[in-house]
Design a protein around this motif. Structure first.
Motif, mmCIF file in Angstrom:
data_model
loop_
_atom_site.group_PDB
_atom_site.id
_atom_site.type_symbol
_atom_site.label_atom_id
_atom_site.label_comp_id
_atom_site.label_asym_id
_atom_site.label_seq_id
_atom_site.Cartn_x
_atom_site.Cartn_y
_atom_site.Cartn_z
ATOM 1 N N ASP A 117 19.468 -8.655 1.684
ATOM 2 C CA ASP A 117 19.369 -8.738 0.372
ATOM 3 C C ASP A 117 17.725 -8.720 0.055
ATOM 4 O OD1 ASP A 117 21.955 -9.721 -0.157
ATOM 5 O OD2 ASP A 117 21.389 -11.864 0.634
ATOM 6 N N MET A 118 16.824 -8.657 1.280
ATOM 7 C CA MET A 118 15.221 -8.602 1.066
ATOM 8 C C MET A 118 14.676 -7.383 1.396
ATOM 9 S SD MET A 118 14.553 -12.432 2.623
ATOM 10 C CE MET A 118 15.449 -12.182 4.245
ATOM 11 N N ILE A 119 15.641 -6.353 1.412
ATOM 12 C CA ILE A 119 15.213 -5.011 2.084
ATOM 13 C C ILE A 119 15.022 -4.399 0.741
ATOM 14 C CG2 ILE A 119 15.780 -2.882 3.193
ATOM 15 C CD1 ILE A 119 17.054 -4.709 5.542
ATOM 16 N N GLY A 120 13.735 -3.779 0.475
ATOM 17 C CA GLY A 120 13.533 -2.888 -0.767
ATOM 18 C C GLY A 120 13.445 -1.512 -0.229
ATOM 19 N N PRO A 121 12.877 -0.718 -0.902
ATOM 20 C CA PRO A 121 12.638 0.761 -0.644
ATOM 21 C C PRO A 121 11.530 0.833 0.119
ATOM 22 C CG PRO A 121 11.660 0.376 -2.894
ATOM 23 C CD PRO A 121 12.360 -0.900 -2.386
ATOM 24 N N VAL A 122 11.582 1.804 1.404
ATOM 25 C CA VAL A 122 10.724 2.105 2.150
ATOM 26 C C VAL A 122 9.501 2.782 1.686
ATOM 27 C CG1 VAL A 122 10.169 3.462 4.269
ATOM 28 C CG2 VAL A 122 12.385 2.523 4.014
ATOM 29 N N MET A 123 8.438 2.251 1.617
ATOM 30 C CA MET A 123 7.199 2.617 0.821
ATOM 31 C C MET A 123 5.977 2.235 1.472
ATOM 32 S SD MET A 123 7.386 -0.522 -1.991
ATOM 33 C CE MET A 123 6.631 -2.044 -1.503
ATOM 34 N N ILE A 124 4.838 2.720 0.795
ATOM 35 C CA ILE A 124 3.499 2.478 0.909
ATOM 36 C C ILE A 124 2.990 1.610 -0.089
ATOM 37 C CG2 ILE A 124 1.066 3.289 1.495
ATOM 38 C CD1 ILE A 124 3.112 3.843 3.884
ATOM 39 N N GLY A 125 2.452 0.167 0.064
ATOM 40 C CA GLY A 125 1.972 -0.417 -1.002
ATOM 41 C C GLY A 125 2.555 -1.739 -1.012
ATOM 42 N N SER A 133 3.846 -3.442 -3.648
ATOM 43 C CA SER A 133 4.923 -3.734 -4.816
ATOM 44 C C SER A 133 5.981 -2.725 -4.938
ATOM 45 C CB SER A 133 4.210 -4.296 -5.904
ATOM 46 O OG SER A 133 5.062 -4.054 -6.993
ATOM 47 N N SER A 134 7.126 -2.779 -5.121
ATOM 48 C CA SER A 134 7.876 -1.731 -5.226
ATOM 49 C C SER A 134 7.781 -1.292 -6.610
ATOM 50 C CB SER A 134 9.507 -1.835 -4.990
ATOM 51 O OG SER A 134 9.898 -3.246 -5.756
ATOM 52 N N SER A 135 7.673 -2.239 -7.630
ATOM 53 C CA SER A 135 7.540 -1.978 -9.147
ATOM 54 C C SER A 135 6.031 -0.948 -9.245
ATOM 55 C CB SER A 135 7.519 -3.072 -9.982
ATOM 56 O OG SER A 135 8.637 -3.719 -9.954
ATOM 57 N N HIS A 136 5.041 -1.358 -8.393
ATOM 58 C CA HIS A 136 3.641 -0.718 -8.770
ATOM 59 C C HIS A 136 3.380 0.402 -7.852
ATOM 60 C CE1 HIS A 136 3.358 -4.653 -10.767
ATOM 61 N NE2 HIS A 136 2.430 -4.256 -11.427
ATOM 62 N N THR A 137 4.122 0.527 -7.074
ATOM 63 C CA THR A 137 4.078 1.696 -6.084
ATOM 64 C C THR A 137 5.075 2.686 -6.071
ATOM 65 O OG1 THR A 137 2.562 0.437 -4.546
ATOM 66 C CG2 THR A 137 3.164 2.403 -3.650
ATOM 67 N N ALA A 138 6.233 2.320 -5.439
ATOM 68 C CA ALA A 138 7.474 3.056 -5.161
ATOM 69 C C ALA A 138 8.078 3.977 -6.466
ATOM 70 C CB ALA A 138 8.483 2.442 -4.417
ATOM 71 N N GLY A 139 8.077 2.804 -7.155
ATOM 72 C CA GLY A 139 8.519 3.203 -8.868
ATOM 73 C C GLY A 139 7.587 4.107 -9.489
ATOM 74 N N VAL A 140 6.305 3.939 -9.379
ATOM 75 C CA VAL A 140 5.284 4.667 -9.856
ATOM 76 C C VAL A 140 5.150 6.053 -9.164
ATOM 77 C CG1 VAL A 140 2.817 4.962 -10.142
ATOM 78 C CG2 VAL A 140 3.927 2.719 -10.571
ATOM 79 N N VAL A 141 5.314 6.221 -7.891
ATOM 80 C CA VAL A 141 5.538 7.546 -7.359
ATOM 81 C C VAL A 141 6.888 8.367 -7.898
ATOM 82 C CG1 VAL A 141 5.916 8.647 -5.058
ATOM 83 C CG2 VAL A 141 4.142 6.754 -5.267
ATOM 84 N N ARG A 166 -3.342 5.034 -7.294
ATOM 85 C CA ARG A 166 -3.247 6.024 -6.165
ATOM 86 C C ARG A 166 -1.978 6.424 -6.263
ATOM 87 N NH1 ARG A 166 -6.586 1.814 -4.342
ATOM 88 N NH2 ARG A 166 -4.778 0.865 -3.395
ATOM 89 N N ALA A 167 -0.849 5.559 -6.308
ATOM 90 C CA ALA A 167 0.580 5.950 -6.531
ATOM 91 C C ALA A 167 0.818 7.046 -7.378
ATOM 92 C CB ALA A 167 1.355 4.635 -6.434
ATOM 93 N N ILE A 168 0.454 6.917 -8.578
ATOM 94 C CA ILE A 168 0.902 7.968 -9.615
ATOM 95 C C ILE A 168 0.109 9.354 -9.064
ATOM 96 C CG2 ILE A 168 -1.149 7.602 -11.306
ATOM 97 C CD1 ILE A 168 2.665 8.057 -12.206
ATOM 98 N N VAL A 169 -1.010 9.148 -8.600
ATOM 99 C CA VAL A 169 -1.691 10.317 -8.270
ATOM 100 C C VAL A 169 -0.909 10.955 -6.968
ATOM 101 C CG1 VAL A 169 -3.858 11.653 -7.090
ATOM 102 C CG2 VAL A 169 -3.791 10.289 -9.342
ATOM 103 N N ASP A 201 6.937 6.590 0.787
ATOM 104 C CA ASP A 201 6.604 6.273 2.174
ATOM 105 C C ASP A 201 5.527 7.134 2.777
ATOM 106 O OD1 ASP A 201 8.041 8.504 2.609
ATOM 107 O OD2 ASP A 201 9.314 7.408 4.103
ATOM 108 N N ASP A 202 4.844 7.873 2.191
ATOM 109 C CA ASP A 202 3.768 8.779 2.493
ATOM 110 C C ASP A 202 2.451 8.076 2.657
ATOM 111 O OD1 ASP A 202 1.759 10.995 2.964
ATOM 112 O OD2 ASP A 202 3.319 12.554 2.312
ATOM 113 N N THR A 203 1.944 8.142 3.875
ATOM 114 C CA THR A 203 0.636 7.532 4.094
ATOM 115 C C THR A 203 -0.279 7.765 3.349
ATOM 116 O OG1 THR A 203 0.346 8.795 6.065
ATOM 117 C CG2 THR A 203 1.393 6.449 6.592
ATOM 118 N N ARG A 204 -0.359 9.158 2.752
ATOM 119 C CA ARG A 204 -1.528 9.562 2.065
ATOM 120 C C ARG A 204 -1.535 8.931 0.615
ATOM 121 N NH1 ARG A 204 0.217 15.921 2.467
ATOM 122 N NH2 ARG A 204 2.519 14.869 2.151
#
Length: 226
Positions: free
Chosen positions: A9-17, A19-27, A63-66, A75-78
């Motif tokens: 229930d607590m697993i979200g998207p694999v990502m860097i950052g 917050s899923s809203s502020h990082t994964a969703g933005v990407v 950084r996420a949007i760029v 999930d890209d470390t770049r």
């Protein structure tokens, strides 16, 4: 007695950052936008709205949007050094913020993108809904409603009688199921844009047939972001 939560229930998207809203969703909003453009942009004007306008720097959404505009996955470390990669890759970008847009979702981004090689421009408005989930709600002034989690067709066509039913029939004959369809137009018998999400990719021969129809002006075929 309260229900127990499992680890799943607590697993979200694999990502860097943070917050899923502020990082994964933005990407993912950026990745959907470059597929609409059909290329990596050379210039981008990025507008953050509402809560994004107040937090995008601290939460790394800039950084996420760029990174997404460079084609990187969530999930890209770049992502952490996306500004450096953008400079090396020749991407020029500008940030803007609007802190009080009452008609917009709290986590909204508008992207104005240019492909310098072709001169093509697009404007995309997307929302980050949490958990990495996004909605693209406008493309070039046409209202839209798709997630990027399915295969998506964007069809520009004349608003001729029967056009929607005809295109749906062609797709059905390809044994491809339409999950959602959203149609917007500038006016009666004027330019129309169809946003069609399908459960599976449409064959190239089917797309070629649709493209040769006299009343179809362009088709953008976007593969799933996942």
């Amino acid at each position: 007695m309260a229900e127990k939560s499992s680890i799943f229930d607590m697993i979200g998207p694999v990502m860097i950052g943070p917050s899923s809203s502020h990082t994964a969703g933005v990407v993912r909003i950026a990745r959907a936008s470059i597929r609409i453009l059909g290329a990596l942009p050379t210039e981008a004007v990025i507008t953050f709205y509402n809560s994004f306008a107040r937090t995008y720097e601290g939460h790394g959404s800039d950084r996420a949007i760029v990174a997404g505009l460079l084609g990187y996955a969530p999930d890209d470390t770049r992502i952490r050094t996306a500004f450096d990669y953008a400079e090396a890759g020749g991407l020029k970008y500008t940030f803007q913020s609007v802190g009080n847009a009452s008609t917009m979702h709290p986590n909204t981004i508008k992207l104005n993108l240019l492909d310098g090689a072709t001169g093509r421009r697009v404007e995309v408005i997307g929302q980050s809904r949490g958990g990495g989930v996004i909605r693209i709600v406008e493309v070039d002034g046409f209202p839209a409603d798709f997630s990027g989690s399915l295969h998506t067709l964007i069809i520009d066509a004349d608003d001729v009688p029967g056009s929607i039913a005809f295109i749906a029939s062609v797709i059905a004959h390809d044994q491809c199921n339409i999950a959602t369809m959203f149609v917007s137009r500038k006016g009666r018998n004027d330019a129309a844009r169809q946003f069609i999400e399908t459960d599976s990719p449409i064959k190239e021969i089917t797309l070629a047939y649709l493209r040769q129809l006299s009343w179809v002006h362009s088709i953008t075929n976007i593969a799933t972001l996942d």
